[in-house]
Enzyme design. Structure first.
Site, mmCIF file in Angstrom:
data_model
loop_
_atom_site.group_PDB
_atom_site.id
_atom_site.type_symbol
_atom_site.label_atom_id
_atom_site.label_comp_id
_atom_site.label_asym_id
_atom_site.label_seq_id
_atom_site.Cartn_x
_atom_site.Cartn_y
_atom_site.Cartn_z
ATOM 1 N N LYS A 163 12.941 29.646 -1.247
ATOM 2 C CA LYS A 163 11.877 28.692 -0.798
ATOM 3 C C LYS A 163 11.047 29.144 0.200
ATOM 4 C CE LYS A 163 13.451 25.049 -3.457
ATOM 5 N NZ LYS A 163 12.696 24.483 -4.568
ATOM 6 N N GLU A 206 8.242 17.431 1.000
ATOM 7 C CA GLU A 206 9.669 16.964 0.558
ATOM 8 C C GLU A 206 10.881 17.615 0.456
ATOM 9 O OE1 GLU A 206 7.372 18.254 -1.553
ATOM 10 O OE2 GLU A 206 8.705 19.427 -2.573
ATOM 11 N N SER A 256 19.151 32.152 -6.538
ATOM 12 C CA SER A 256 18.364 31.624 -5.956
ATOM 13 C C SER A 256 18.614 31.323 -4.396
ATOM 14 C CB SER A 256 17.844 30.181 -6.602
ATOM 15 O OG SER A 256 18.804 29.513 -6.780
HETATM 16 C C1 LIG Z 1 19.125 27.482 -3.847
HETATM 17 C C2 LIG Z 1 18.187 26.475 -4.849
HETATM 18 N N1 LIG Z 1 18.155 26.979 -5.890
HETATM 19 C C3 LIG Z 1 17.169 26.183 -6.606
HETATM 20 C C4 LIG Z 1 16.544 25.106 -6.320
HETATM 21 C C5 LIG Z 1 15.688 24.256 -7.512
HETATM 22 O O1 LIG Z 1 14.273 24.404 -7.069
HETATM 23 P P1 LIG Z 1 13.339 25.272 -8.121
HETATM 24 O O2 LIG Z 1 13.661 24.991 -9.587
HETATM 25 O O3 LIG Z 1 11.917 25.025 -7.621
HETATM 26 O O4 LIG Z 1 13.887 26.625 -7.753
HETATM 27 C C6 LIG Z 1 16.808 24.614 -4.876
HETATM 28 C C7 LIG Z 1 16.103 23.280 -4.386
HETATM 29 O O5 LIG Z 1 16.193 23.038 -3.461
HETATM 30 C C8 LIG Z 1 17.677 25.346 -4.160
HETATM 31 O O6 LIG Z 1 17.733 25.137 -2.745
#
Ligand SMILES: Cc1ncc(COP(=O)(O)O)c(C=O)c1O
Length: 398
Positions: A94, A116, A382
């Site tokens: 993020k 948000e 992620s």
């Molecule tokens: C570690 C992690 N992966 C994925 C997401 C999903 O968001 P996005 O689809 O925008 O990557 C989040 C959302 O808070 C997250 O914290």
């Protein structure tokens, strides 16, 4: 799969195929239009690029490693690389976007930031860059998410942000987004809204995807160094709104040799009534300013979503992903809570990496489909699982 190759990037009108656009109340028009007219110009400025990349390097810790997961590869009889976004400062991808957007906000003369958050990772990443720049920060978060992601709420407060509970609807990400939009309408001049995913009215989905595209830019370079080729056979990412996925896919979107796999949350089962599997359940509709796929009733009311993971608990996906689904360019797979939790435990014990529950959904793909032994599969890791420890502990009675 019948892949229709063209471009999968946004067009000049802000659409991905039939999805995207800017469906906004009149009161928001000046804010969104100011951003639309300036974002590409500002991003192209050498001083912007220099500051953005310097902060990604020295503050976020980029490039993040591309790690060959030997034990995982052995288990699933294929070659698996992990893109370690969990090692970014604040623990998830993020922050790539919030660094970009805080620099954008400063150049547009804004002195107040709103955001948000669902899992709290975007809230923490926003509070972090606001602290870094000395800018006021207000984060909207659903009441349920405040409870299940308590460590991140504490972090936001420690960083000096105000956390405002959203108490309507399912009290999760969708409702927090509604509150943030309401705030922006009331504070149009001094405030920038840092949206945390590739959702919202144009130009947000494109702007956020561009900031996150550093992920696939690095994958190409790192894979070339390790394997002598830039393109993996498959790239896998979980999709909430879709920002980590957009970043991981970005430089492969128009390359038919790279198979794109998007993983959604099926909650307690796609047809259980408690799910967030937008591609399986969604129909065309408008949410938070863009035309996209959306879970809704027959008369167009948004269906309350459910997932054990706060970051995937959203009834839509960004317009890029709606187009990837509709066109058949990407393969979409839905993963239940139970499957995700099991794969999160598996990754922890096979590789010594505890993933965020959002990310655990992406790893469950290996129990759903097979890959060839000589294929290269990149999974976008992620985020890290620190924020989810209590949920893991409760689930596995650890
Ligand atoms: C570690 C992690 N992966 C994925 C997401 C999903 O968001 P996005 O689809 O925008 O990557 C989040 C959302 O808070 C997250 O914290």
């Amino acid at each position: 799969m019948n892949k229709v190759m063209g471009t999968y990037h946004v067009n000049e009108k802000g659409y991905y195929g039939e999805f995207g656009g800017a469906y906004i109340p009149e009161m928001l028009y000046p804010n969104v239009e100011e951003l639309r007219q300036n974002y590409l110009k500002v991003m192209a400025e050498p001083s912007f690029q220099e500051e953005f990349h310097q902060l990604l390097r020295d503050y976020v810790g980029r490039p993040t490693p591309l790690y060959y997961a030997e034990r995982l590869s052995k288990k699933y009889h294929t070659k698996i690389y992990l893109k370690r976004e969990d090692l970014c400062h604040t623990g998830a991808h993020k922050v790539n976007n919030t660094i970009g957007q805080i620099l954008m906000a400063k150049r547009l003369g804004k002195n107040r930031i709103i955001a948000e958050t669902g899992a709290g990772q975007h809230g923490v990443a926003t509070a972090t860059v606001c602290a870094l720049m000395g800018i006021q920060c207000v984060v909207y978060m659903g009441e349920i998410d405040i409870k299940r992601q308590a460590p991140n709420v504490a972090r936001m407060k420690m960083l000096g942000a105000e956390v405002v509970p959203a108490t309507s609807g399912s009290k999760t990400l969708k409702d927090a987004t509604n509150e943030a939009i309401r705030d922006w309408i009331n504070n149009p001049v001094d405030t920038h809204y840092i949206i945390g995913s590739v959702v919202g009215p144009h130009p947000y989905p494109d702007m956020v995807a561009r900031f996150q595209s550093v992920i696939s830019e690095e994958i190409k370079k790192q894979l070339h160094e390790k394997e002598g080729r830039e393109n993996p056979d498959h790239v896998i990412a979980c999709v909430g709104g879709g920002s980590n996925a957009a970043g991981a896919y970005y430089h492969f979107l128009d390359n038919a040799d790279v198979n794109i796999i998007a993983v959604e949350a099926a909650g307690k089962g796609v047809h259980s009534g408690e799910s967030a599997a937008t591609s399986a359940l969604g129909k065309d509709g408008i949410i938070h300013g863009s035309r996209t796929l959306l879970m809704q009733t027959n008369d167009g009311q948004i269906t309350e979503p459910y997932s054990i993971s706060a970051g995937l608990d959203y009834p839509g996906v960004g317009p890029m992903h709606a187009h990837l689904y509709k066109s058949g360019r990407a393969e979409f797979i839905s993963i239940t809570d139970d499957e995700a939790m099991t794969s999160g435990l598996g990754l922890s014990q096979l590789e010594g990496i505890i993933p965020a529950i959002e990310t655990s959904h992406a790893f469950a793909v290996f129990d759903h489909r097979t890959f060839k032994e000589d294929e290269i599969v990149v999974v976008n890791l992620s985020g890290r699982g620190d924020k989810d420890l209590n949920t893991y502990i409760d689930y596995f009675k650890l």
